[in-house]
Design a protein around this motif. Structure first.
Motif, PDB file in Angstrom:
ATOM      1  N   PHE A  45       0.842  -1.192   0.000  1.00  0.00           N
ATOM      2  CA  PHE A  45       0.000   0.000   0.000  1.00  0.00           C
ATOM      3  C   PHE A  45       0.880   1.245   0.000  1.00  0.00           C
ATOM      4  CE2 PHE A  45      -2.664   3.210   2.237  1.00  0.00           C
ATOM      5  CZ  PHE A  45      -3.754   3.218   1.372  1.00  0.00           C
ATOM      6  N   ARG A  46       0.962   1.924  -1.121  1.00  0.00           N
ATOM      7  CA  ARG A  46       1.661   3.188  -1.291  1.00  0.00           C
ATOM      8  C   ARG A  46       3.135   3.134  -0.856  1.00  0.00           C
ATOM      9  NH1 ARG A  46      -1.977   8.289   0.259  1.00  0.00           N
ATOM     10  NH2 ARG A  46      -0.821   9.076  -1.537  1.00  0.00           N
ATOM     11  N   PRO A  47       3.908   2.138  -1.278  1.00  0.00           N
ATOM     12  CA  PRO A  47       5.306   2.054  -0.833  1.00  0.00           C
ATOM     13  C   PRO A  47       6.164   3.224  -1.299  1.00  0.00           C
ATOM     14  CG  PRO A  47       4.919   0.539  -2.662  1.00  0.00           C
ATOM     15  CD  PRO A  47       3.564   1.060  -2.231  1.00  0.00           C
ATOM     16  N   ASP A  48       5.751   3.878  -2.392  1.00  0.00           N
ATOM     17  CA  ASP A  48       6.503   5.043  -2.858  1.00  0.00           C
ATOM     18  C   ASP A  48       6.482   6.166  -1.832  1.00  0.00           C
ATOM     19  OD1 ASP A  48       3.661   5.052  -3.536  1.00  0.00           O
ATOM     20  OD2 ASP A  48       4.035   6.973  -4.535  1.00  0.00           O
ATOM     21  N   MET A  49       5.399   6.263  -1.053  1.00  0.00           N
ATOM     22  CA  MET A  49       5.313   7.276  -0.003  1.00  0.00           C
ATOM     23  C   MET A  49       6.275   6.970   1.140  1.00  0.00           C
ATOM     24  SD  MET A  49       3.003   9.659  -0.750  1.00  0.00           S
ATOM     25  CE  MET A  49       2.252  10.268   0.771  1.00  0.00           C
ATOM     26  N   ASN A  50       6.440   5.692   1.446  1.00  0.00           N
ATOM     27  CA  ASN A  50       7.421   5.319   2.471  1.00  0.00           C
ATOM     28  C   ASN A  50       8.835   5.627   2.002  1.00  0.00           C
ATOM     29  OD1 ASN A  50       5.056   3.077   2.800  1.00  0.00           O
ATOM     30  ND2 ASN A  50       5.916   3.631   4.781  1.00  0.00           N
ATOM     31  N   ALA A  51       9.099   5.388   0.716  1.00  0.00           N
ATOM     32  CA  ALA A  51      10.418   5.691   0.162  1.00  0.00           C
ATOM     33  C   ALA A  51      10.703   7.187   0.241  1.00  0.00           C
ATOM     34  CB  ALA A  51      10.504   5.201  -1.278  1.00  0.00           C
ATOM     35  N   LYS A  52       9.714   7.986  -0.087  1.00  0.00           N
ATOM     36  CA  LYS A  52       9.891   9.442  -0.025  1.00  0.00           C
ATOM     37  C   LYS A  52      10.112   9.895   1.408  1.00  0.00           C
ATOM     38  CE  LYS A  52       7.675  13.840  -1.229  1.00  0.00           C
ATOM     39  NZ  LYS A  52       7.997  14.438   0.088  1.00  0.00           N
ATOM     40  N   ARG A  53       9.298   9.364   2.345  1.00  0.00           N
ATOM     41  CA  ARG A  53       9.444   9.775   3.745  1.00  0.00           C
ATOM     42  C   ARG A  53      10.786   9.310   4.313  1.00  0.00           C
ATOM     43  NH1 ARG A  53       4.683   8.276   7.857  1.00  0.00           N
ATOM     44  NH2 ARG A  53       5.650   6.207   7.692  1.00  0.00           N
ATOM     45  N   THR A  54      11.260   8.147   3.852  1.00  0.00           N
ATOM     46  CA  THR A  54      12.587   7.693   4.265  1.00  0.00           C
ATOM     47  C   THR A  54      13.641   8.730   3.921  1.00  0.00           C
ATOM     48  OG1 THR A  54      12.137   5.324   4.182  1.00  0.00           O
ATOM     49  CG2 THR A  54      14.407   5.989   3.760  1.00  0.00           C
ATOM     50  N   ASN A  55      13.589   9.238   2.709  1.00  0.00           N
ATOM     51  CA  ASN A  55      14.608  10.203   2.302  1.00  0.00           C
ATOM     52  C   ASN A  55      14.437  11.554   2.989  1.00  0.00           C
ATOM     53  OD1 ASN A  55      16.241   8.597   0.655  1.00  0.00           O
ATOM     54  ND2 ASN A  55      14.872   8.818  -1.091  1.00  0.00           N
ATOM     55  N   ASP A  56      13.216  11.933   3.328  1.00  0.00           N
ATOM     56  CA  ASP A  56      13.020  13.153   4.125  1.00  0.00           C
ATOM     57  C   ASP A  56      13.677  12.990   5.495  1.00  0.00           C
ATOM     58  OD1 ASP A  56      11.610  14.330   2.072  1.00  0.00           O
ATOM     59  OD2 ASP A  56       9.632  13.850   2.905  1.00  0.00           O
ATOM     60  N   THR A  57      13.503  11.809   6.089  1.00  0.00           N
ATOM     61  CA  THR A  57      14.155  11.527   7.371  1.00  0.00           C
ATOM     62  C   THR A  57      15.668  11.478   7.200  1.00  0.00           C
ATOM     63  OG1 THR A  57      12.254  10.293   8.230  1.00  0.00           O
ATOM     64  CG2 THR A  57      14.379   9.833   9.231  1.00  0.00           C
ATOM     65  N   ASN A  58      16.124  10.802   6.146  1.00  0.00           N
ATOM     66  CA  ASN A  58      17.563  10.709   5.906  1.00  0.00           C
ATOM     67  C   ASN A  58      18.204  12.084   5.795  1.00  0.00           C
ATOM     68  OD1 ASN A  58      17.278   7.949   5.880  1.00  0.00           O
ATOM     69  ND2 ASN A  58      17.629   7.687   3.688  1.00  0.00           N
ATOM     70  N   ASP A  59      17.554  12.995   5.091  1.00  0.00           N
ATOM     71  CA  ASP A  59      18.102  14.339   4.929  1.00  0.00           C
ATOM     72  C   ASP A  59      18.286  15.013   6.288  1.00  0.00           C
ATOM     73  OD1 ASP A  59      18.071  13.983   2.195  1.00  0.00           O
ATOM     74  OD2 ASP A  59      16.251  15.166   1.859  1.00  0.00           O
ATOM     75  N   ARG A  60      17.321  14.837   7.186  1.00  0.00           N
ATOM     76  CA  ARG A  60      17.398  15.491   8.507  1.00  0.00           C
ATOM     77  C   ARG A  60      18.505  14.893   9.359  1.00  0.00           C
ATOM     78  NH1 ARG A  60      18.365  17.706  12.325  1.00  0.00           N
ATOM     79  NH2 ARG A  60      17.074  18.875  13.821  1.00  0.00           N
ATOM     80  N   LEU A  61      18.786  13.591   9.158  1.00  0.00           N
ATOM     81  CA  LEU A  61      19.741  12.891  10.010  1.00  0.00           C
ATOM     82  C   LEU A  61      21.103  12.681   9.342  1.00  0.00           C
ATOM     83  CD1 LEU A  61      17.200  10.323  11.413  1.00  0.00           C
ATOM     84  CD2 LEU A  61      18.527  11.900  12.798  1.00  0.00           C
ATOM     85  N   CYS A  62      21.307  13.321   8.174  1.00  0.00           N
ATOM     86  CA  CYS A  62      22.572  13.199   7.439  1.00  0.00           C
ATOM     87  C   CYS A  62      22.894  11.745   7.101  1.00  0.00           C
ATOM     88  CB  CYS A  62      23.729  13.830   8.221  1.00  0.00           C
ATOM     89  SG  CYS A  62      23.552  15.603   8.460  1.00  0.00           S
ATOM     90  N   ILE A  63      21.851  10.998   6.742  1.00  0.00           N
ATOM     91  CA  ILE A  63      21.984   9.637   6.241  1.00  0.00           C
ATOM     92  C   ILE A  63      21.861   9.704   4.723  1.00  0.00           C
ATOM     93  CG2 ILE A  63      20.886   7.350   6.184  1.00  0.00           C
ATOM     94  CD1 ILE A  63      19.922   7.882   9.051  1.00  0.00           C
ATOM     95  N   PRO A  64      22.678   8.964   3.988  1.00  0.00           N
ATOM     96  CA  PRO A  64      22.589   9.038   2.513  1.00  0.00           C
ATOM     97  C   PRO A  64      21.221   8.588   2.006  1.00  0.00           C
ATOM     98  CG  PRO A  64      24.026   7.240   3.213  1.00  0.00           C
ATOM     99  CD  PRO A  64      23.760   8.062   4.422  1.00  0.00           C
TER     100      PRO A  64
END
Length: 354
Positions: A84-103
């Motif tokens: 169910f909407r895995p692309d949204m999880n992928a996008k939110r992952t990268n939003d989190t990554n950006d905040r935490l300096c994770i690639p």
């Protein structure tokens, strides 16, 4: 596209029977991919589920540089497997990554990895009503270094857990404790990110709420301590005098995928919706005037969680006689109906896994 190496287990586990609980049983395999500074993400693989070997100096243990996500796989009524909407999880992952300096992980690689591990362990997707295969992607900093800096190495891992309802009570309305002492997050912090520190910060209030017989904590803003934010494991919605109202995203609230889906559904049905500030005083007044019609939470784990009771200091507000409201029921039936293929997927949210 990732070239994923697959190594199957030679000792498959027995599939669980009966009550699954939530998040305590794990499948036969897991996805792992490494990151090295200067090389990027590399060596994607599916291997037998196993313990990790990390240095005691790994930076995740000392500075909390980590993130996680949550989504589910379902066995559709047609026998196919769906996300169910895995692309949204992928996008939110990268939003989190950006905040935490994770690639960042390329979104198409992220979705491919999720599909691949679900495909390998698809026999673990439960079929009983209310069950699903919970998917937990996470990224941890693995460099052994006792210095406050960005890690040079990471691991991206996905594990799977066949699960029942998040709450043992299922759709029975829960009691929510509005926290008036501790705070969880502030704007400019990490409240919008899916990272463990946010949840560790919630535990003391959660214990206090549980001790008083409440299932979850509803947080207020960390500055004025009067505006509603979110519940520990879900976003929150109110039906006030015919309008569907939820706190606006302001940097300290997790942008929930189920939250987004519920807003789209309500607007599609012609219901007036508002994303705005909501004070706890407004809720108390609406309850006194008989205008607080329904309260419910939204999240991947519980989908829709009706709220039958809200406590704030000495005020205890009983919502809808403590029973599930018609909108909460309709939303639950619709979201799960789309997930299981029982209803038309007009928004293109369901993704098949072969």
């Amino acid at each position: 596209m990732l070239d994923i190496k697959i190594t199957k287990t030679t000792a498959p586990k027995e599939k669980p029977k009966g009550n699954l609980g939530f998040g305590r049983i794990f499948t036969d395999h897991m996805f792992v991919m490494d990151y090295t500074q200067g090389v990027g993400w590399h060596d994607p693989r599916i291997v037998p589920y196993q313990d990790l070997t990390l240095s005691p100096a790994a930076m995740v243990f000392h500075y909390g540089q980590e993130m996680f996500e949550g989504l589910k796989a379902y066995k559709g009524d047609d026998g196919a497997n769906y996300l169910f909407r895995p692309d949204m999880n992928a996008k939110r992952t990268n939003d989190t990554n950006d905040r935490l300096c994770i690639p960042r992980v390329p979104e198409e690689d992220y979705v491919q990895a999720v599909k691949a591990i679900v495909s390998v362990d698809q026999d673990w997707i439960p079929t009983a009503p209310g069950t699903s295969l919970y998917i937990r992607p996470f990224i941890i900093a693995t460099e052994p270094f006792l210095g406050v800096d960005v890690s040079q190495t990471f691991q991206f891992i996905i594990i799977l857990s066949p699960s029942g309802a998040y709450y043992e009570s299922g759709l029975e309305p829960v009691g929510i404790w509005i926290e008036d002492d501790y705070v969880r997050a502030v704007r400019g912090g990490m409240g919008f990110a899916k990272t463990g520190g946010n949840y560790a910060a919630s535990l003391a209030a959660q214990v206090k709420a549980h001790d008083d017989g409440y299932s979850q904590v509803l947080w207020l803003d960390g500055v004025e301590r009067k505006y509603i934010e979110e519940v520990g494991a879900m976003n929150i919605f109110f039906k006030i005098d015919g309008k569907v109202v939820t706190p606006m995203l302001n940097g300290s609230i997790l942008p929930g995928i189920t939250r987004n889906s519920v807003l789209q559904l309500c607007r599609d049905w012609g219901l007036p919706t508002e994303e705005r500030k909501i004070s706890v005083e407004e809720l108390i007044q609406a309850q006194k005037e008989g205008k607080l019609e329904e309260v419910f939470g939204t999240g991947t784990a519980a989908v829709i969680s009706p709220v039958g009771k809200l406590r704030y200091k000495d005020d205890v507000m009983v919502i809808g006689n403590g029973e599930i409201g018609p909108l909460s029921q309709k939303l639950y039936d619709t979201v799960t109906g789309i997930q299981l293929g029982r209803l038309e997927d007009k928004f293109g949210w369901r993704v098949r896994v072969d």
